[in-house]
Write an enzyme that holds these catalytic residues in place. Structure first.
Site, PDB file in Angstrom:
ATOM      1  N   SER A 134       0.835  -1.192   0.000  1.00  0.00           N
ATOM      2  CA  SER A 134       0.000   0.000   0.000  1.00  0.00           C
ATOM      3  C   SER A 134       0.876   1.250   0.000  1.00  0.00           C
ATOM      4  O   SER A 134       1.775   1.383  -0.849  1.00  0.00           O
ATOM      5  CB  SER A 134      -0.959  -0.042   1.191  1.00  0.00           C
ATOM      6  OG  SER A 134      -1.969   0.929   1.075  1.00  0.00           O
ATOM      7  N   ASP A 289      -8.731  -6.752  -4.655  1.00  0.00           N
ATOM      8  CA  ASP A 289      -8.372  -5.391  -4.236  1.00  0.00           C
ATOM      9  C   ASP A 289      -9.033  -4.371  -5.162  1.00  0.00           C
ATOM     10  O   ASP A 289      -8.717  -4.301  -6.350  1.00  0.00           O
ATOM     11  CB  ASP A 289      -6.854  -5.231  -4.273  1.00  0.00           C
ATOM     12  CG  ASP A 289      -6.358  -3.965  -3.599  1.00  0.00           C
ATOM     13  OD1 ASP A 289      -7.162  -3.051  -3.372  1.00  0.00           O
ATOM     14  OD2 ASP A 289      -5.144  -3.897  -3.301  1.00  0.00           O
ATOM     15  N   HIS A 318      -8.037  -5.297  -0.282  1.00  0.00           N
ATOM     16  CA  HIS A 318      -6.741  -4.656  -0.096  1.00  0.00           C
ATOM     17  C   HIS A 318      -6.072  -5.094   1.211  1.00  0.00           C
ATOM     18  O   HIS A 318      -4.847  -5.264   1.274  1.00  0.00           O
ATOM     19  CB  HIS A 318      -6.921  -3.135  -0.114  1.00  0.00           C
ATOM     20  CG  HIS A 318      -5.647  -2.370  -0.003  1.00  0.00           C
ATOM     21  ND1 HIS A 318      -4.639  -2.455  -0.944  1.00  0.00           N
ATOM     22  CD2 HIS A 318      -5.204  -1.490   0.945  1.00  0.00           C
ATOM     23  CE1 HIS A 318      -3.635  -1.669  -0.589  1.00  0.00           C
ATOM     24  NE2 HIS A 318      -3.947  -1.084   0.556  1.00  0.00           N
TER      25      HIS A 318
END
Length: 342
Positions: A134, A289, A318
Protein backbone atom coordinates in the site's frame (compact mmCIF):
# COMPACT_ATOMS: atom_id res chain seq x y z
CA UNK A 1 10.95 -2.98 21.85
CA UNK A 2 10.82 0.81 22.21
CA UNK A 3 11.40 3.39 19.49
CA UNK A 4 14.78 4.87 18.72
CA UNK A 5 14.99 8.38 17.29
CA UNK A 6 17.00 10.05 14.54
CA UNK A 7 16.95 13.85 14.32
CA UNK A 8 17.15 15.93 11.14
CA UNK A 9 17.86 19.63 11.84
CA UNK A 10 16.23 20.77 8.59
CA UNK A 11 14.33 18.56 6.15
CA UNK A 12 13.95 20.24 2.75
CA UNK A 13 10.60 19.26 1.23
CA UNK A 14 9.70 18.74 -2.40
CA UNK A 15 7.28 21.69 -2.16
CA UNK A 16 10.17 24.03 -1.31
CA UNK A 17 9.17 24.34 2.34
CA UNK A 18 11.41 23.21 5.18
CA UNK A 19 10.44 21.00 8.10
CA UNK A 20 12.66 22.16 10.94
CA UNK A 21 13.81 19.85 13.71
CA UNK A 22 12.39 16.72 12.07
CA UNK A 23 12.41 13.42 13.94
CA UNK A 24 12.28 9.82 12.69
CA UNK A 25 11.13 7.08 15.07
CA UNK A 26 12.37 3.60 14.18
CA UNK A 27 12.85 0.11 15.54
CA UNK A 28 15.29 -2.66 14.68
CA UNK A 29 15.45 -6.40 15.36
CA UNK A 30 18.26 -8.88 14.92
CA UNK A 31 21.94 -8.25 14.25
CA UNK A 32 23.94 -7.15 11.26
CA UNK A 33 26.19 -9.90 9.91
CA UNK A 34 29.89 -9.39 9.31
CA UNK A 35 29.30 -8.10 5.77
CA UNK A 36 26.39 -5.85 6.89
CA UNK A 37 24.32 -7.13 3.99
CA UNK A 38 21.48 -9.01 5.76
CA UNK A 39 19.24 -5.94 6.04
CA UNK A 40 15.48 -6.13 5.51
CA UNK A 41 13.88 -2.67 5.47
CA UNK A 42 10.09 -2.63 5.89
CA UNK A 43 8.01 0.38 4.81
CA UNK A 44 4.70 0.65 6.65
CA UNK A 45 1.23 1.64 5.43
CA UNK A 46 -1.02 4.61 6.27
CA UNK A 47 -1.91 4.08 9.95
CA UNK A 48 0.83 1.64 10.98
CA UNK A 49 3.97 2.33 13.00
CA UNK A 50 7.57 1.23 13.37
CA UNK A 51 6.67 -1.94 15.30
CA UNK A 52 6.38 -4.25 12.30
CA UNK A 53 6.33 -7.36 14.50
CA UNK A 54 3.02 -6.11 15.93
CA UNK A 55 1.23 -5.28 12.66
CA UNK A 56 2.70 -7.92 10.30
CA UNK A 57 2.66 -11.05 12.48
CA UNK A 58 3.16 -14.23 10.55
CA UNK A 59 5.55 -12.59 8.10
CA UNK A 60 8.04 -10.73 10.31
CA UNK A 61 9.22 -12.04 13.67
CA UNK A 62 10.65 -15.14 15.38
CA UNK A 63 9.79 -18.25 13.38
CA UNK A 64 8.45 -16.21 10.46
CA UNK A 65 9.88 -15.80 6.97
CA UNK A 66 11.77 -12.67 8.00
CA UNK A 67 13.18 -13.95 11.27
CA UNK A 68 15.38 -11.66 13.40
CA UNK A 69 17.61 -14.68 14.00
CA UNK A 70 18.68 -14.39 10.35
CA UNK A 71 18.01 -10.79 9.37
CA UNK A 72 18.65 -7.28 10.61
CA UNK A 73 15.13 -5.88 10.27
CA UNK A 74 14.35 -2.17 10.39
CA UNK A 75 11.09 -0.28 10.15
CA UNK A 76 10.92 3.53 10.42
CA UNK A 77 7.81 5.58 11.10
CA UNK A 78 6.98 8.09 8.36
CA UNK A 79 6.99 11.85 8.76
CA UNK A 80 3.49 13.09 9.51
CA UNK A 81 2.48 10.03 11.52
CA UNK A 82 1.39 10.24 15.14
CA UNK A 83 3.59 7.28 16.11
CA UNK A 84 6.82 9.04 17.05
CA UNK A 85 8.06 10.81 13.94
CA UNK A 86 7.42 14.50 13.32
CA UNK A 87 3.64 15.01 13.34
CA UNK A 88 1.08 17.81 13.01
CA UNK A 89 0.77 17.82 16.80
CA UNK A 90 4.44 18.71 17.30
CA UNK A 91 5.45 22.28 18.01
CA UNK A 92 6.57 24.41 15.09
CA UNK A 93 9.95 25.84 16.22
CA UNK A 94 9.05 29.15 14.54
CA UNK A 95 5.84 29.66 16.52
CA UNK A 96 6.18 27.28 19.47
CA UNK A 97 2.64 26.11 18.63
CA UNK A 98 1.41 22.80 17.14
CA UNK A 99 0.85 22.98 13.40
CA UNK A 100 -2.31 20.81 13.37
CA UNK A 101 -4.18 21.45 10.08
CA UNK A 102 -1.38 23.77 8.87
CA UNK A 103 1.17 20.96 8.68
CA UNK A 104 3.07 21.21 5.36
CA UNK A 105 2.47 18.90 2.44
CA UNK A 106 4.75 15.87 2.64
CA UNK A 107 5.12 13.90 -0.57
CA UNK A 108 6.13 10.26 -0.79
CA UNK A 109 9.52 11.54 -1.92
CA UNK A 110 9.83 13.55 1.30
CA UNK A 111 9.05 10.44 3.38
CA UNK A 112 11.75 8.57 1.48
CA UNK A 113 14.26 11.42 1.91
CA UNK A 114 13.90 11.26 5.69
CA UNK A 115 14.38 7.50 5.73
CA UNK A 116 17.37 7.64 3.44
CA UNK A 117 19.02 10.13 5.80
CA UNK A 118 18.41 7.63 8.61
CA UNK A 119 19.91 4.87 6.47
CA UNK A 120 23.02 6.97 5.90
CA UNK A 121 23.32 7.67 9.61
CA UNK A 122 23.16 3.93 10.31
CA UNK A 123 25.84 3.35 7.63
CA UNK A 124 23.75 0.80 5.74
CA UNK A 125 25.08 0.60 2.18
CA UNK A 126 23.67 -2.73 0.99
CA UNK A 127 20.03 -3.56 1.73
CA UNK A 128 19.11 -7.12 0.89
CA UNK A 129 15.34 -6.53 0.73
CA UNK A 130 13.10 -3.49 0.68
CA UNK A 131 9.46 -4.47 1.23
CA UNK A 132 6.16 -2.64 1.63
CA UNK A 133 2.46 -2.77 0.86
CA UNK A 134 0.00 0.00 0.00
CA UNK A 135 1.53 3.36 1.00
CA UNK A 136 4.55 1.34 2.14
CA UNK A 137 4.84 -0.04 -1.37
CA UNK A 138 4.68 3.47 -2.78
CA UNK A 139 7.61 4.45 -0.56
CA UNK A 140 9.55 1.34 -1.56
CA UNK A 141 9.06 1.99 -5.27
CA UNK A 142 10.08 5.64 -4.98
CA UNK A 143 13.17 4.70 -2.99
CA UNK A 144 14.15 1.97 -5.43
CA UNK A 145 13.82 4.46 -8.31
CA UNK A 146 15.98 7.01 -6.48
CA UNK A 147 18.67 4.53 -5.41
CA UNK A 148 18.84 1.70 -7.97
CA UNK A 149 22.15 0.35 -6.65
CA UNK A 150 21.20 0.25 -2.98
CA UNK A 151 18.67 -2.59 -2.90
CA UNK A 152 19.27 -6.19 -3.93
CA UNK A 153 15.60 -7.21 -3.77
CA UNK A 154 12.36 -5.23 -3.89
CA UNK A 155 8.99 -6.65 -2.82
CA UNK A 156 5.91 -4.48 -3.39
CA UNK A 157 2.40 -5.64 -2.53
CA UNK A 158 -0.93 -4.05 -3.46
CA UNK A 159 0.51 -0.70 -4.54
CA UNK A 160 1.03 1.42 -7.64
CA UNK A 161 3.41 3.68 -9.57
CA UNK A 162 1.07 6.66 -9.36
CA UNK A 163 -1.87 7.11 -7.04
CA UNK A 164 -5.01 6.80 -9.11
CA UNK A 165 -7.87 9.25 -9.48
CA UNK A 166 -9.99 6.53 -7.81
CA UNK A 167 -7.66 6.38 -4.82
CA UNK A 168 -7.43 10.17 -4.55
CA UNK A 169 -11.23 10.40 -4.64
CA UNK A 170 -11.51 7.90 -1.78
CA UNK A 171 -9.00 9.92 0.22
CA UNK A 172 -10.73 13.22 -0.50
CA UNK A 173 -14.09 11.81 0.61
CA UNK A 174 -12.48 10.84 3.91
CA UNK A 175 -10.85 14.24 4.31
CA UNK A 176 -14.21 15.92 3.66
CA UNK A 177 -15.66 13.89 6.52
CA UNK A 178 -12.85 14.96 8.83
CA UNK A 179 -13.03 18.60 7.78
CA UNK A 180 -16.80 18.60 8.36
CA UNK A 181 -16.08 18.01 12.05
CA UNK A 182 -15.88 21.58 13.47
CA UNK A 183 -13.28 20.56 16.04
CA UNK A 184 -10.79 19.84 13.24
CA UNK A 185 -10.56 23.48 12.15
CA UNK A 186 -10.20 24.54 15.78
CA UNK A 187 -6.75 22.93 15.88
CA UNK A 188 -6.82 21.18 19.23
CA UNK A 189 -5.97 17.81 20.80
CA UNK A 190 -8.59 15.31 19.63
CA UNK A 191 -9.68 17.67 16.87
CA UNK A 192 -11.50 15.90 14.06
CA UNK A 193 -12.08 12.67 15.98
CA UNK A 194 -15.73 12.37 14.98
CA UNK A 195 -14.80 13.03 11.39
CA UNK A 196 -12.02 10.47 11.59
CA UNK A 197 -14.54 7.90 12.82
CA UNK A 198 -16.63 8.47 9.68
CA UNK A 199 -13.55 8.52 7.46
CA UNK A 200 -12.49 5.11 8.73
CA UNK A 201 -15.91 3.69 7.94
CA UNK A 202 -15.54 4.98 4.37
CA UNK A 203 -12.01 3.65 4.04
CA UNK A 204 -13.01 0.13 5.03
CA UNK A 205 -15.17 -0.12 1.93
CA UNK A 206 -12.03 0.30 -0.16
CA UNK A 207 -9.91 -1.97 2.03
CA UNK A 208 -12.22 -4.98 2.05
CA UNK A 209 -14.47 -6.65 -0.52
CA UNK A 210 -18.10 -7.58 -1.16
CA UNK A 211 -17.28 -11.23 -0.45
CA UNK A 212 -15.55 -10.44 2.85
CA UNK A 213 -18.51 -8.43 4.13
CA UNK A 214 -20.96 -11.05 2.89
CA UNK A 215 -19.10 -13.76 4.79
CA UNK A 216 -18.49 -11.95 8.07
CA UNK A 217 -21.11 -9.20 8.40
CA UNK A 218 -24.32 -10.67 6.96
CA UNK A 219 -27.19 -10.68 9.46
CA UNK A 220 -28.68 -14.00 10.63
CA UNK A 221 -31.09 -15.45 8.08
CA UNK A 222 -34.47 -15.04 9.79
CA UNK A 223 -37.68 -13.05 9.42
CA UNK A 224 -37.01 -10.62 12.25
CA UNK A 225 -36.83 -6.90 11.45
CA UNK A 226 -33.50 -5.77 12.93
CA UNK A 227 -33.10 -2.39 14.65
CA UNK A 228 -29.38 -2.41 13.80
CA UNK A 229 -27.44 -4.50 11.33
CA UNK A 230 -24.23 -6.38 11.94
CA UNK A 231 -22.46 -4.45 9.16
CA UNK A 232 -23.54 -1.15 10.75
CA UNK A 233 -22.10 -2.16 14.11
CA UNK A 234 -18.90 -3.26 12.43
CA UNK A 235 -18.38 0.11 10.74
CA UNK A 236 -18.86 1.94 14.04
CA UNK A 237 -16.57 -0.48 15.84
CA UNK A 238 -13.77 0.02 13.32
CA UNK A 239 -14.21 3.79 13.49
CA UNK A 240 -13.94 3.72 17.27
CA UNK A 241 -10.81 1.56 17.08
CA UNK A 242 -8.99 3.98 14.82
CA UNK A 243 -9.97 7.06 16.84
CA UNK A 244 -8.56 5.37 19.94
CA UNK A 245 -5.13 4.91 18.36
CA UNK A 246 -4.68 7.50 15.61
CA UNK A 247 -4.97 11.22 14.94
CA UNK A 248 -7.15 13.07 12.43
CA UNK A 249 -4.43 15.59 11.54
CA UNK A 250 -1.96 12.81 10.77
CA UNK A 251 -4.61 10.99 8.75
CA UNK A 252 -5.18 14.05 6.57
CA UNK A 253 -1.43 14.67 6.18
CA UNK A 254 -0.61 11.08 5.19
CA UNK A 255 -3.57 10.66 2.86
CA UNK A 256 -2.30 13.76 1.03
CA UNK A 257 1.16 12.18 0.91
CA UNK A 258 -0.40 9.15 -0.71
CA UNK A 259 -2.15 11.33 -3.30
CA UNK A 260 1.21 12.88 -4.23
CA UNK A 261 2.70 9.56 -5.28
CA UNK A 262 3.91 9.60 -8.89
CA UNK A 263 7.27 7.98 -9.64
CA UNK A 264 7.22 9.45 -13.14
CA UNK A 265 6.94 13.09 -12.07
CA UNK A 266 9.85 15.03 -13.65
CA UNK A 267 11.39 11.73 -14.76
CA UNK A 268 9.88 11.34 -18.20
CA UNK A 269 6.83 9.39 -17.09
CA UNK A 270 6.08 6.20 -15.19
CA UNK A 271 7.64 3.64 -17.59
CA UNK A 272 10.94 5.57 -17.75
CA UNK A 273 11.06 5.88 -13.96
CA UNK A 274 10.33 2.21 -13.32
CA UNK A 275 13.05 1.19 -15.76
CA UNK A 276 15.57 2.80 -13.39
CA UNK A 277 14.96 0.14 -10.73
CA UNK A 278 17.95 -2.16 -10.39
CA UNK A 279 16.67 -4.49 -7.65
CA UNK A 280 15.37 -7.95 -8.42
CA UNK A 281 11.66 -7.31 -7.93
CA UNK A 282 8.53 -9.18 -6.91
CA UNK A 283 5.22 -7.46 -7.62
CA UNK A 284 2.31 -9.04 -5.79
CA UNK A 285 -1.31 -8.09 -6.48
CA UNK A 286 -4.51 -9.13 -4.71
CA UNK A 287 -7.38 -10.40 -6.83
CA UNK A 288 -10.14 -8.73 -4.79
CA UNK A 289 -8.37 -5.39 -4.24
CA UNK A 290 -10.61 -2.54 -5.44
CA UNK A 291 -8.27 0.22 -4.21
CA UNK A 292 -5.10 -0.99 -5.96
CA UNK A 293 -6.48 -3.24 -8.71
CA UNK A 294 -4.43 -5.86 -10.54
CA UNK A 295 -4.05 -3.57 -13.55
CA UNK A 296 -1.78 -1.35 -11.45
CA UNK A 297 0.36 -4.28 -10.34
CA UNK A 298 0.66 -5.49 -13.93
CA UNK A 299 1.83 -2.03 -14.99
CA UNK A 300 4.62 -2.21 -12.42
CA UNK A 301 5.71 -5.66 -13.54
CA UNK A 302 5.61 -4.66 -17.20
CA UNK A 303 8.11 -1.82 -16.77
CA UNK A 304 10.43 -2.87 -13.93
CA UNK A 305 13.28 -4.77 -15.61
CA UNK A 306 12.96 -8.52 -15.00
CA UNK A 307 10.16 -8.11 -12.47
CA UNK A 308 8.34 -11.21 -11.27
CA UNK A 309 4.58 -10.94 -10.98
CA UNK A 310 2.14 -12.99 -8.93
CA UNK A 311 -1.46 -12.71 -7.80
CA UNK A 312 -2.71 -13.48 -4.31
CA UNK A 313 -6.22 -14.91 -4.46
CA UNK A 314 -7.91 -13.47 -1.40
CA UNK A 315 -11.44 -12.54 -0.35
CA UNK A 316 -10.11 -9.86 2.02
CA UNK A 317 -9.54 -7.16 -0.58
CA UNK A 318 -6.74 -4.66 -0.10
CA UNK A 319 -6.29 -5.72 3.54
CA UNK A 320 -5.12 -9.07 2.25
CA UNK A 321 -1.57 -7.70 2.23
CA UNK A 322 -1.75 -7.62 6.03
CA UNK A 323 -3.80 -10.78 6.59
CA UNK A 324 -2.64 -13.34 4.01
CA UNK A 325 0.84 -13.86 5.42
CA UNK A 326 0.95 -17.58 4.64
CA UNK A 327 0.25 -16.91 0.97
CA UNK A 328 2.76 -14.05 0.88
CA UNK A 329 5.36 -16.36 2.42
CA UNK A 330 4.65 -18.90 -0.33
CA UNK A 331 5.35 -16.33 -3.02
CA UNK A 332 8.48 -15.08 -1.23
CA UNK A 333 9.84 -18.63 -1.13
CA UNK A 334 9.38 -18.88 -4.89
CA UNK A 335 10.83 -15.42 -5.44
CA UNK A 336 14.04 -16.07 -3.53
CA UNK A 337 14.48 -19.53 -5.02
CA UNK A 338 17.11 -19.91 -7.77
CA UNK A 339 14.32 -20.19 -10.36
CA UNK A 340 10.90 -18.61 -10.38
CA UNK A 341 7.96 -20.00 -12.34
CA UNK A 342 5.53 -17.29 -13.43
Amino acid sequence: MSDQFFHIPSLRLESGETLADARVAYQTWGQLNEDRDNVVWVCHALTANADVLAWWPGLVGPGCYYDPADWFIICANVQGSCYGSTSPRDLDPATCQPRYQHFPLLTIRDLVTAHDLLRQDLELTDIHTLIGGSLGGQQALEWAVQRPDLFDHLVVIATNARHSAWGIAFNEAQRLAIEADPTYAAGQPGGGDEGLRAARAMALLSYRSYAAYAETQTDPDDDQLLPEHRASRYQRYQGDKLVARFDAYSYVALSRSMDSHHVGRNRGGVPAALRRIGARTLVLGITSDVLFPLSEQRELAAHIPGAMYAELDSRYGHDGFLLETAAITHFLERFYAPTFVH
